[in-house]
Design an enzyme around this catalytic site. Structure first.
Site, PDB file in Angstrom:
ATOM      1  N   HIS A 204      26.158  -0.362  19.223  1.00 35.94           N
ATOM      2  CA  HIS A 204      24.901  -0.116  19.941  1.00 35.94           C
ATOM      3  C   HIS A 204      23.835   0.413  18.975  1.00 35.94           C
ATOM      4  O   HIS A 204      22.690  -0.027  18.995  1.00 35.94           O
ATOM      5  CB  HIS A 204      25.102   0.952  21.033  1.00 35.94           C
ATOM      6  CG  HIS A 204      26.010   0.551  22.150  1.00 35.94           C
ATOM      7  ND1 HIS A 204      27.019   1.362  22.619  1.00 35.94           N
ATOM      8  CD2 HIS A 204      26.055  -0.573  22.904  1.00 35.94           C
ATOM      9  CE1 HIS A 204      27.631   0.760  23.620  1.00 35.94           C
ATOM     10  NE2 HIS A 204      27.082  -0.416  23.812  1.00 35.94           N
TER      11      HIS A 204
ATOM     12  N   LYS B 290      29.529   2.164  39.357  1.00 34.63           N
ATOM     13  CA  LYS B 290      30.289   1.567  38.255  1.00 34.63           C
ATOM     14  C   LYS B 290      31.353   2.514  37.699  1.00 34.63           C
ATOM     15  O   LYS B 290      32.077   2.162  36.768  1.00 34.63           O
ATOM     16  CB  LYS B 290      29.339   1.148  37.123  1.00 34.63           C
ATOM     17  CG  LYS B 290      28.796  -0.266  37.282  1.00 34.63           C
ATOM     18  CD  LYS B 290      28.059  -0.705  36.040  1.00 34.63           C
ATOM     19  CE  LYS B 290      28.599  -2.014  35.478  1.00 34.63           C
ATOM     20  NZ  LYS B 290      27.956  -2.396  34.215  1.00 34.63           N
TER      21      LYS B 290
ATOM     22  N   ARG C  94      28.073 -10.343  20.502  1.00 31.83           N
ATOM     23  CA  ARG C  94      29.188 -10.150  19.587  1.00 31.83           C
ATOM     24  C   ARG C  94      29.911 -11.467  19.280  1.00 31.83           C
ATOM     25  O   ARG C  94      30.272 -11.756  18.166  1.00 31.83           O
ATOM     26  CB  ARG C  94      30.189  -9.143  20.154  1.00 31.83           C
ATOM     27  CG  ARG C  94      29.665  -7.732  20.114  1.00 31.83           C
ATOM     28  CD  ARG C  94      30.508  -6.820  20.933  1.00 31.83           C
ATOM     29  NE  ARG C  94      30.520  -7.259  22.319  1.00 31.83           N
ATOM     30  CZ  ARG C  94      30.996  -6.546  23.320  1.00 31.83           C
ATOM     31  NH1 ARG C  94      31.543  -5.385  23.091  1.00 31.83           N
ATOM     32  NH2 ARG C  94      30.953  -7.002  24.545  1.00 31.83           N
TER      33      ARG C  94
ATOM     34  N   SER D 294      32.735  -0.276  24.203  1.00 31.09           N
ATOM     35  CA  SER D 294      32.925   1.078  24.726  1.00 31.09           C
ATOM     36  C   SER D 294      34.287   1.191  25.408  1.00 31.09           C
ATOM     37  O   SER D 294      34.957   2.220  25.291  1.00 31.09           O
ATOM     38  CB  SER D 294      31.825   1.406  25.745  1.00 31.09           C
ATOM     39  OG  SER D 294      30.575   1.416  25.124  1.00 31.09           O
TER      40      SER D 294
HETATM   41  O1  PNS Z   1      26.369  -2.438  28.831  1.00 35.21           O
HETATM   42  P1  PNS Z   1      26.427  -3.359  30.025  1.00 35.21           P
HETATM   43  O2  PNS Z   1      27.285  -2.759  31.111  1.00 35.21           O
HETATM   44  O3  PNS Z   1      26.811  -4.760  29.669  1.00 35.21           O
HETATM   45  O4  PNS Z   1      24.912  -3.427  30.587  1.00 35.21           O
HETATM   46  C1  PNS Z   1      24.614  -4.209  31.708  1.00 35.21           C
HETATM   47  C2  PNS Z   1      23.164  -4.011  32.169  1.00 35.21           C
HETATM   48  C3  PNS Z   1      22.838  -2.557  32.394  1.00 35.21           C
HETATM   49  C4  PNS Z   1      22.232  -4.580  31.119  1.00 35.21           C
HETATM   50  C5  PNS Z   1      23.037  -4.824  33.490  1.00 35.21           C
HETATM   51  O5  PNS Z   1      24.075  -4.456  34.341  1.00 35.21           O
HETATM   52  C6  PNS Z   1      21.717  -4.616  34.211  1.00 35.21           C
HETATM   53  O6  PNS Z   1      20.685  -5.077  33.767  1.00 35.21           O
HETATM   54  N1  PNS Z   1      21.779  -3.925  35.363  1.00 35.21           N
HETATM   55  C7  PNS Z   1      20.626  -3.656  36.192  1.00 35.21           C
HETATM   56  C8  PNS Z   1      20.682  -4.462  37.491  1.00 35.21           C
HETATM   57  C9  PNS Z   1      20.013  -5.802  37.326  1.00 35.21           C
HETATM   58  O7  PNS Z   1      18.872  -5.917  36.935  1.00 35.21           O
HETATM   59  N2  PNS Z   1      20.745  -6.891  37.629  1.00 35.21           N
HETATM   60  C10 PNS Z   1      20.210  -8.217  37.565  1.00 35.21           C
HETATM   61  C11 PNS Z   1      20.526  -8.932  36.277  1.00 35.21           C
HETATM   62  S1  PNS Z   1      21.986  -9.870  36.508  1.00 35.21           S
END
Ligand code: PNS
Length: 159
Positions: free
Chosen positions: A18, A42, A91, A129
């Site tokens: 990150h 979550k 990745r 993570s």
């Molecule tokens: O580190 P992660 O868990 O892969 O991050 C995921 C994240 C936070 C980028 C994603 O879950 C997100 O954007 N959540 C907010 C809800 C949202 O906007 N959802 C619509 C897009 S599919």
């Protein structure tokens, strides 16, 4: 025009992967918002406040980086904050399908929003993570996976 981008994620907890993406984004754009997803559903291992504190320490040297919590839709948050692009690390091919789907959803929800992918540093291609959490909980060494300045804090919480 000043460019403001967001690096969104769960950061549960922050890893060197990150920090690498945030650092590279901070060199390319005027300002970088690191958006920590605040979604208790979550079941994160670290609270939102803890994840923010860890990220603040891990990015302390980066002057144009701001750490915030967000909830709701990323497409709405970026619109409210005048953010023009999402920056994410890729990745491996296995990340691509999920990230591509998210990028397309976000584009539909906010047509002004772009998603940019940075290729992961080859040193961190395997890093996640969840892997860090599993290794720490089983007594393994996580010192090459997380920033040194927050290593002890992360280990203490996960052991
Ligand atoms: O580190 P992660 O868990 O892969 O991050 C995921 C994240 C936070 C980028 C994603 O879950 C997100 O954007 N959540 C907010 C809800 C949202 O906007 N959802 C619509 C897009 S599919």
């Amino acid at each position: 025009m000043k460019t403001k981008v967001i690096c969104p994620g769960s950061f549960d907890p922050v890893t060197l992967g990150h920090v690498d993406i945030i650092t590279r984004a901070s060199k390319m754009f005027d300002s970088v918002v690191v958006g920590v997803l605040n979604n208790p559903a979550k079941n994160p291992s670290f609270t939102t406040e803890e994840r923010i504190e860890l990220l603040k320490k891990a990015t302390a040297g980066l002057e144009n980086v701001e750490i915030v919590a967000f909830d709701g839709l990323l497409a709405d948050y970026t619109r409210e904050r005048g953010i023009t692009a999402i920056v994410k690390g890729l990745r491996a091919v296995s990340d691509f399908e999920y990230e591509f789907q998210q990028a397309l959803f976000n584009k539909k929800l906010n047509p002004d929003l772009e998603t940019l992918f940075l290729t992961s540093n080859s040193d961190y291609m395997y890093l996640s993570s969840s892997g860090v959490k599993q290794i720490a909980s089983l007594g393994g060494d996580i010192s090459s996976f997380v920033p040194e300045c927050v290593h002890d804090e992360i280990l203490k919480r996960l052991k």
